[in-house]
Design a protein around this motif. Structure first.
Motif, PDB file in Angstrom:
ATOM      1  N   LEU A 179      -9.506  -3.143   9.134  1.00 34.16           N
ATOM      2  CA  LEU A 179      -8.321  -2.303   9.147  1.00 34.16           C
ATOM      3  C   LEU A 179      -8.504  -1.129   8.199  1.00 34.16           C
ATOM      4  N   PHE A 190      -9.636  -2.809   4.736  1.00 30.51           N
ATOM      5  CA  PHE A 190      -9.291  -4.224   4.691  1.00 30.51           C
ATOM      6  C   PHE A 190     -10.123  -4.946   5.752  1.00 30.51           C
ATOM      7  N   MET A 221       2.777  -9.487   6.806  1.00 34.95           N
ATOM      8  CA  MET A 221       2.022  -8.901   7.910  1.00 34.95           C
ATOM      9  C   MET A 221       2.793  -9.210   9.195  1.00 34.95           C
ATOM     10  N   ALA A 270      -3.659  -0.782   8.722  1.00 36.93           N
ATOM     11  CA  ALA A 270      -3.049  -1.734   7.784  1.00 36.93           C
ATOM     12  C   ALA A 270      -1.540  -1.489   7.669  1.00 36.93           C
ATOM     13  N   ARG A 271      -1.122  -0.234   7.734  1.00 33.72           N
ATOM     14  CA  ARG A 271       0.321   0.080   7.746  1.00 33.72           C
ATOM     15  C   ARG A 271       0.955  -0.422   9.048  1.00 33.72           C
ATOM     16  N   LEU A 310       0.619  -4.647   6.419  1.00 35.43           N
ATOM     17  CA  LEU A 310      -0.013  -4.959   5.135  1.00 35.43           C
ATOM     18  C   LEU A 310       0.336  -3.912   4.084  1.00 35.43           C
ATOM     19  N   VAL A 354      -7.469 -10.238   0.817  1.00 35.66           N
ATOM     20  CA  VAL A 354      -6.342  -9.788   1.638  1.00 35.66           C
ATOM     21  C   VAL A 354      -5.139 -10.709   1.429  1.00 35.66           C
ATOM     22  N   TYR A 389      -6.562   2.344   6.561  1.00 38.79           N
ATOM     23  CA  TYR A 389      -5.239   2.513   5.959  1.00 38.79           C
ATOM     24  C   TYR A 389      -4.123   2.553   7.011  1.00 38.79           C
TER      25      TYR A 389
END
Length: 160
Positions: free
Chosen positions: A147, A102, A131, A152-153, A157, A85, A149
């Protein structure tokens, strides 16, 4: 005739090289990081699939990625965990497949105990790379943060 040759010479030497995809698949260690750095060029895209590994090696690659304007990507079937990551977050453009995952966790010392200093350093680096503070809103389970997708957005990330 001389002017045409000069223009052609300028175009030949000034045209940018095409960016390429470089694949990183496996555990993060010094050997694979060194090999990856040898294959990366300015503006390339690094495609990651890793369950993590050595944090110092990951930091070395992450700094190279950032300094060389490398983009990062995790495929829909891919994982990016732990030290991976850090590498991913260093990408100037960070993309991922909609089914990518993630995994972040607290740092541990040699005996397996939580290492608060390492954990703080890890999250500070992730925030330095982009981040955002929304990560504090994501619950951890047994000192890990998973996380998908969309999440993560939400935490910054994934950028595209």
């Amino acid at each position: 005739m001389t002017k045409i040759l000069i223009v052609l010479a300028v175009l030949a030497f000034s045209s940018p090289t095409l960016a390429k995809d470089v694949y990183f698949d496996g555990l993060v260690d010094e050997k694979i990081v060194t090999a990856t750095i040898k294959h990366l060029s300015l503006g390339d895209r690094l495609i990651l699939n890793s369950r993590g590994g050595n944090l110092q090696a990951a930091y070395r690659l992450s700094e190279f990625v950032r300094a060389n304007l490398v983009s990062t990507h995790v495929n829909s079937t891919g994982w990016c965990q732990s030290a991976c990551v850090l590498i991913y977050a260093a990408g100037v453009q960070r993309t991922a497949g909609v089914s990518s995952m993630f995994h972040l966790h607290m740092g541990r010392d040699d005996r397996g105990n939580i290492d608060t200093d390492a954990t703080i350093w890890y999250f500070v680096q992730l925030m330095r790379y982009g981040m955002n503070k929304n990560i504090a809103l994501i619950p951890s389970v047994e000192n890990t943060i998973n996380l998908d997708y969309e999440t993560a957005r939400f935490v910054g990330l994934v950028t595209d």
